[in-house]
Design a protein around this motif. Sequence first.
Motif, PDB file in Angstrom:
ATOM      1  N   UNK A  10      72.940  50.543  14.521  1.00  0.00           N
ATOM      2  CA  UNK A  10      71.634  50.946  14.702  1.00  0.00           C
ATOM      3  C   UNK A  10      70.779  49.610  14.939  1.00  0.00           C
ATOM      4  N   UNK A  11      71.162  48.521  14.107  1.00  0.00           N
ATOM      5  CA  UNK A  11      70.320  47.422  14.220  1.00  0.00           C
ATOM      6  C   UNK A  11      70.906  46.385  14.939  1.00  0.00           C
ATOM      7  N   UNK A  12      72.145  46.347  15.084  1.00  0.00           N
ATOM      8  CA  UNK A  12      73.068  45.168  16.096  1.00  0.00           C
ATOM      9  C   UNK A  12      74.038  45.530  16.732  1.00  0.00           C
ATOM     10  N   UNK A  13      74.394  46.687  16.903  1.00  0.00           N
ATOM     11  CA  UNK A  13      75.776  47.126  17.586  1.00  0.00           C
ATOM     12  C   UNK A  13      75.440  46.917  18.841  1.00  0.00           C
ATOM     13  N   UNK A  14      76.557  46.533  19.765  1.00  0.00           N
ATOM     14  CA  UNK A  14      76.483  46.745  21.045  1.00  0.00           C
ATOM     15  C   UNK A  14      75.911  45.440  22.094  1.00  0.00           C
ATOM     16  N   UNK A 139      67.820  46.772  24.464  1.00  0.00           N
ATOM     17  CA  UNK A 139      66.783  45.664  24.344  1.00  0.00           C
ATOM     18  C   UNK A 139      65.905  45.888  23.107  1.00  0.00           C
ATOM     19  N   UNK A 140      65.460  47.086  22.799  1.00  0.00           N
ATOM     20  CA  UNK A 140      64.600  47.110  21.654  1.00  0.00           C
ATOM     21  C   UNK A 140      65.269  46.459  20.328  1.00  0.00           C
ATOM     22  N   UNK A 141      66.442  46.798  20.101  1.00  0.00           N
ATOM     23  CA  UNK A 141      67.090  46.206  19.083  1.00  0.00           C
ATOM     24  C   UNK A 141      67.325  44.614  19.138  1.00  0.00           C
ATOM     25  N   UNK A 142      67.425  44.076  20.463  1.00  0.00           N
ATOM     26  CA  UNK A 142      67.840  42.724  20.716  1.00  0.00           C
ATOM     27  C   UNK A 142      66.267  42.220  20.303  1.00  0.00           C
ATOM     28  N   UNK A 283      63.324  53.793  13.356  1.00  0.00           N
ATOM     29  CA  UNK A 283      61.979  54.463  13.238  1.00  0.00           C
ATOM     30  C   UNK A 283      61.330  54.705  14.631  1.00  0.00           C
ATOM     31  N   UNK A 284      61.457  53.653  15.389  1.00  0.00           N
ATOM     32  CA  UNK A 284      61.030  53.909  16.673  1.00  0.00           C
ATOM     33  C   UNK A 284      61.290  54.122  17.988  1.00  0.00           C
ATOM     34  N   UNK A 285      62.964  54.261  18.143  1.00  0.00           N
ATOM     35  CA  UNK A 285      63.626  54.414  19.066  1.00  0.00           C
ATOM     36  C   UNK A 285      63.195  55.572  19.747  1.00  0.00           C
ATOM     37  N   UNK A 286      63.145  56.531  19.149  1.00  0.00           N
ATOM     38  CA  UNK A 286      63.140  57.795  19.834  1.00  0.00           C
ATOM     39  C   UNK A 286      61.555  58.431  20.171  1.00  0.00           C
ATOM     40  N   UNK A 331      56.442  44.548  17.445  1.00  0.00           N
ATOM     41  CA  UNK A 331      57.298  43.402  17.993  1.00  0.00           C
ATOM     42  C   UNK A 331      58.290  43.895  18.995  1.00  0.00           C
ATOM     43  N   UNK A 332      58.979  44.949  18.701  1.00  0.00           N
ATOM     44  CA  UNK A 332      60.243  45.413  19.753  1.00  0.00           C
ATOM     45  C   UNK A 332      59.623  45.924  20.894  1.00  0.00           C
ATOM     46  N   UNK A 333      58.424  47.064  21.063  1.00  0.00           N
ATOM     47  CA  UNK A 333      57.953  47.745  22.038  1.00  0.00           C
ATOM     48  C   UNK A 333      57.266  46.513  22.894  1.00  0.00           C
TER      49      UNK A 333
END
Length: 427
Positions: A10-14, A139-142, A283-286, A331-333
């Motif tokens: 969820x946080x760093x995969x892929x 990109x959100x997790x990046x 929390x925010x991806x959905x 920060x991510x969005x």
Amino acid sequence: MHALRRLWNDTAGGLPATFWYLWAGLLINRAGAFAMLFLSLYLTDARGASESLAGTVVGAYGAGGAAGVLLGGVLADRWGRRSTLVAAHLATAALMVALAFSRPLLLIAVLSALVGVVHSMPSPAFVAAIVDVVPAQRRSRAFNLQFWAFNLGMAVASLLAGVLAEASFTALFLVDAGATLTAAVLIAWKVPETLRRAAASVDLRPPAESARARRPGLRTALTDRTFLVFVGLTFVLAVLTMQTSTIMPLAMRADGLGPSAYGVVVALGGALIVLGQLFVPRLIDRHRKDVVLAVSTALLAVGFGVLAVADVLGVYLAAAAVWTVGSMLAAPPNAQINADLAPPQLRARYQSVFYLTFPAAAFVAPTLGGVSLQHLGDGHWLIVGGLGLLAALGHLLAGPHRERHVAALRRAAGLEPAPAVDHAPAR
């Protein structure tokens, strides 16, 4: 074990290997970028400068930073991301060595302004390179990890700077130079050039804007109304965030709270980010990005608005927890929308215009905030909170148009199918 694997995914995969080398370079860069944190103290204690002269020199560093952001964006789109990153880091290391052994105040002022330029140049190149190599859906997790690395590096830098400054200011500059050189070597060794030159021939602007996009450059970003609305809303968020380091210490002093209390409030924010930022994507991806930004900006507004009634450390700590959560969610969005709005051939230029909001906020927040606090007292925080709530509303109003704009860009690039047309006969 399954829970840990899920947390990692969820946080760093892929994420590609190149991203991790960029991430490590950013972490080293931030952890080693501590000398300029003590520039004013160095000038007054070691070089005998007056407080006003020290302030002028620090201002020159800030002005250089604004110029460096724009220069870095242009060079990253022309030279390439890797070339800009390596050149900026090498130049920073050389200037830090020069500062370590410089004695005339005029020379130190000139070198400080130049350091401001090269310190800021990597920011748009780092983000543009991340966008180049990370698929859109990740990109959100990046960006979340980028924000986490930035804050972790700054926390490490603050600790190291205090120790080194007590030992030797010369060592402070030399260790900074060594860390910066290490980041340059890592990037030169492991990060390939990510700029795709072929992208320059693709026009990704909607038809109505194609005329002004024929000669892409900074002017394209500076006349992109959808992008500028987003930049304006980000500027408000930056002004709110800057209250922590500019106006809040003055308010705490007026409430009888000393520097140690201020340090506790700042440390709480840093600890929350380091411990909690990795959980933000889940929390925010959905949720829609404009809704997340509206909620995060509203949290910032409420957190700073509460300071209107704060007079003890406990209230300041509670408020800090609220606005820090807002910063973490934003920060991510923020970074992802900025990436979505930028055509590939102008990614770094768009980043440079976006990053100008932070030096601008660093000027506006203390300049207007000091006057506001002096004349309005606690009413200053009500104005700050109200401004934040207006920005939250602005995100909700601007979000749908912004999403349609991004979809048009993606369709123009062939990354998204055209909307279906209903050919059913009218009833």
